[in-house]
Design an enzyme around this catalytic site. Structure first.
Site, PDB file in Angstrom:
ATOM      1  N   LYS A  76       0.852  -1.192   0.000  1.00  0.00           N
ATOM      2  CA  LYS A  76       0.000   0.000   0.000  1.00  0.00           C
ATOM      3  C   LYS A  76       0.890   1.247   0.000  1.00  0.00           C
ATOM      4  CE  LYS A  76      -4.003   2.100   2.345  1.00  0.00           C
ATOM      5  NZ  LYS A  76      -4.968   2.035   3.459  1.00  0.00           N
ATOM      6  N   SER A 151      -9.948   2.201   2.278  1.00  0.00           N
ATOM      7  CA  SER A 151      -9.028   2.899   1.422  1.00  0.00           C
ATOM      8  C   SER A 151      -7.995   1.985   0.750  1.00  0.00           C
ATOM      9  CB  SER A 151      -8.274   3.962   2.240  1.00  0.00           C
ATOM     10  OG  SER A 151      -7.492   3.370   3.251  1.00  0.00           O
ATOM     11  N   SER A 175     -10.420  -0.051   6.538  1.00  0.00           N
ATOM     12  CA  SER A 175      -9.789  -0.055   5.216  1.00  0.00           C
ATOM     13  C   SER A 175      -9.060  -1.322   4.801  1.00  0.00           C
ATOM     14  CB  SER A 175      -8.830   1.118   5.098  1.00  0.00           C
ATOM     15  OG  SER A 175      -9.555   2.289   4.898  1.00  0.00           O
TER      16      SER A 175
HETATM   17  N1  GLN Z   1     -13.676   4.680   5.459  1.00  0.00           N
HETATM   18  C1  GLN Z   1     -13.059   5.162   6.629  1.00  0.00           C
HETATM   19  C2  GLN Z   1     -12.606   6.593   6.431  1.00  0.00           C
HETATM   20  O1  GLN Z   1     -12.849   7.118   5.397  1.00  0.00           O
HETATM   21  C3  GLN Z   1     -11.917   4.280   7.039  1.00  0.00           C
HETATM   22  C4  GLN Z   1     -10.666   4.542   6.301  1.00  0.00           C
HETATM   23  C5  GLN Z   1      -9.514   3.719   6.789  1.00  0.00           C
HETATM   24  O2  GLN Z   1      -9.673   2.716   7.497  1.00  0.00           O
HETATM   25  N2  GLN Z   1      -8.321   4.167   6.454  1.00  0.00           N
HETATM   26  O3  GLN Z   1     -12.040   7.195   7.280  1.00  0.00           O
END
Ligand code: GLN
Length: 483
Positions: A76, A151, A175
């Site tokens: 990532k 994400s 995410s």
């Molecule tokens: N969807 C969540 C956010 O937008 C979680 C994102 C994540 O876990 N990095 O913050």
């Protein structure tokens, strides 16, 4: 069998038996990455990968192979990688080349795993559909018109499309689990403190945690073993020994008590998803488990609490991205404040700006008690709920996402994205470990089962997931055209 049809475990065996070399393996995956139209990678490191593969082959020849030696992976783009661009999906970091490795990167390098490239992601890990990336959306391999989740959308799509045997992800509010669910792969978010956050670009430091994204639970056990462990450079990393997660994969589930929170099966949950999840949970009865309805009464506070706490932390963390120290800087600034304002205005995307503004507002004098402190109190109540439930049951199961993957561009307002995080956020607020494993198909799209455990129970979660995968073949299903 072609290389991409094998699991990480099978590839590990093949390498160690010298059935094939890491260079052969890596070349095969590089070709798949180069021919892919998913936009799963921000940077492809094909030349570096072949150098690493050659080195891995010499290590294997010398008999000093580690768990991941010679195995390709997608990293990532939130993890710093020495000498390779790290953008976190943002324009503001675009020309940033890290001078050092994150601990997770270092551990993967020390194990002589082979990095194929840096995976696409929502900008600075903020999003649920990978639509917030400066590098454009990632496509879901099950249906190219749909999001892969976010994400860690690039990481999930890459594993689902068999562009890589495994990838890394980070999970601040879902995410790892949510894209794993939407792409039909296995994802594990470890207990907060299990994996070092050093060199992982911070979103919300009290919630961020890295973990593996793989085809199977067995593969996740292998990757977690490599990346977990105490790191003195991360003050929140736990000084606890890392178990050999593979050892207990075959333990019996006889007597396992599974809690099913009634709040996870109410309004908003898609019928098809619900049916798949209930069927999957039933499967555990035949493995010797018992089911019990439980309640997490403060679950409804997870979205409001998270969407205060995470923006507060990010507004502080992202203050370092100021146009001076890293990456992007605006053209010919008039003075210092013009430089700050324009670099940040031009460098950040809309969602990131929204969160910085919410966080700055909620932390400002006069609002701190009303928002931030209240959110922290809700966080405590949410954590307490889990501890009450874990007095009665061993693990909690439910859906990861209220729906399967949605069409790219279909969620127009930020709140509809936030609502899709309903089942995952509270796990981060409490710092617990949890997994998503493939558990069904609804309207031709994959559905993930959420397995949540108490602190430091990754070993048990992997064991539970592995037993399910021994009994079912949801994890073996692949998107059309990818065999
Ligand atoms: N969807 C969540 C956010 O937008 C979680 C994102 C994540 O876990 N990095 O913050």
């Amino acid at each position: 069998m072609e290389f991409h049809q094998l699991t990480l475990k099978e590839l590990q065996k093949g390498l160690s038996n010298k059935d094939f070399s890491s260079v052969e393996l890596t070349s095969h995956f590089i070709k798949r990455v180069q021919n892919s139209e998913l936009n799963a990678f921000i940077t492809v490191t094909d030349e570096l990968a072949l150098v690493q593969a050659k080195k891995a082959d010499s290590i294997i020849a010398s008999g000093k192979m580690n768990d991941l030696t010679g195995i390709p992976y997608a990293h990532k783009d939130i993890f710093c990688t020495e000498g390779v661009k790290t953008s976190a999906g943002s324009k503001i970091l675009d020309p940033f080349i890290s001078p050092y490795d994150a601990t997770v990167s270092e551990k993967l390098n020390d194990s002589h795993a082979v990095m194929l490239g840096k995976a696409n992601m929502d900008e600075l890990a903020m999003g649920s559909g990978n639509e917030n990336s400066f590098y454009g959306p990632v496509k879901n391999p099950w249906d190219l018109s749909k999001v892969p989740g976010g994400s860690s959308g690039g990481s999930a799509a890459a594993v689902a499309a068999k562009l890589t045997p495994f990838s890394t992800g980070t999970d601040t509010g879902g995410s790892i689990r949510q894209p794993a669910s939407l792409c039909g792969i296995t994802g594990l978010k470890p207990t907060y403190g299990r994996v070092s956050r050093y060199g992982m670009i911070a979103y919300a430091s009290s919630l961020d945690q890295a973990g593996p994204m793989t085809q199977t639970a067995e593969d996740a056990a292998i990757v977690l073993k490599t990346i977990a462990g105490f790191d003195k450079r991360d003050s929140t990393s736990a000084d606890k020994t890392v178990p050999d997660y593979e050892k207990s994969l075959n333990n019996s589930l006889e007597g396992l008590k599974i809690g099913i929170p009634k709040e996870y099966f109410s309004e908003g949950l898609d019928d098809g998803v619900k049916q798949n999840i209930l069927d999957a949970i039933k499967e555990f009865e035949s493995l010797g488990a018992t089911l019990k309805e439980v309640s997490l009464p403060h679950a409804k506070f997870a979205i409001p609490a998270y969407y205060i706490i995470a923006p507060c932390e990010c507004s502080s963390n992202l203050s370092r991205l100021d146009g001076v120290r890293y990456g992007y800087r605006c053209e010919s600034p008039k003075d210092l404040s013009d430089l700050y304002i324009r670099s940040r205005s031009e460098g950040f995307g809309d969602e990131v700006k929204r969160r910085i503004m919410i966080g700055s507002f909620a932390l400002s004098a006069g609002y701190y008690d009303a928002y931030y402190l209240k959110a922290l109190k809700s966080r405590r109540l949410i954590s307490n709920d889990f501890q009450e439930v874990f007095k009665e049951v061993d693990v909690i199961m439910g859906p990861v996402s209220p729906t399967t993957a949605w069409d790219i561009g279909s969620k127009k307002d930020p709140v509809s994205n936030y609502l899709s995080d309903i089942y995952t956020l509270s796990v981060n607020l409490a710092g617990l470990p949890a997994m998503s494993i493939p558990a069904g198909i609804s309207d031709n799209m994959p559905v993930g089962l959420h397995i949540i455990g108490n602190y430091w129970t990754e070993e048990r979660l992997l064991n539970i997931a592995h037993q399910f995968q021994n009994q079912t073949d949801w994890h073996k299903k692949s998107p059309k055209g990818i065999d």
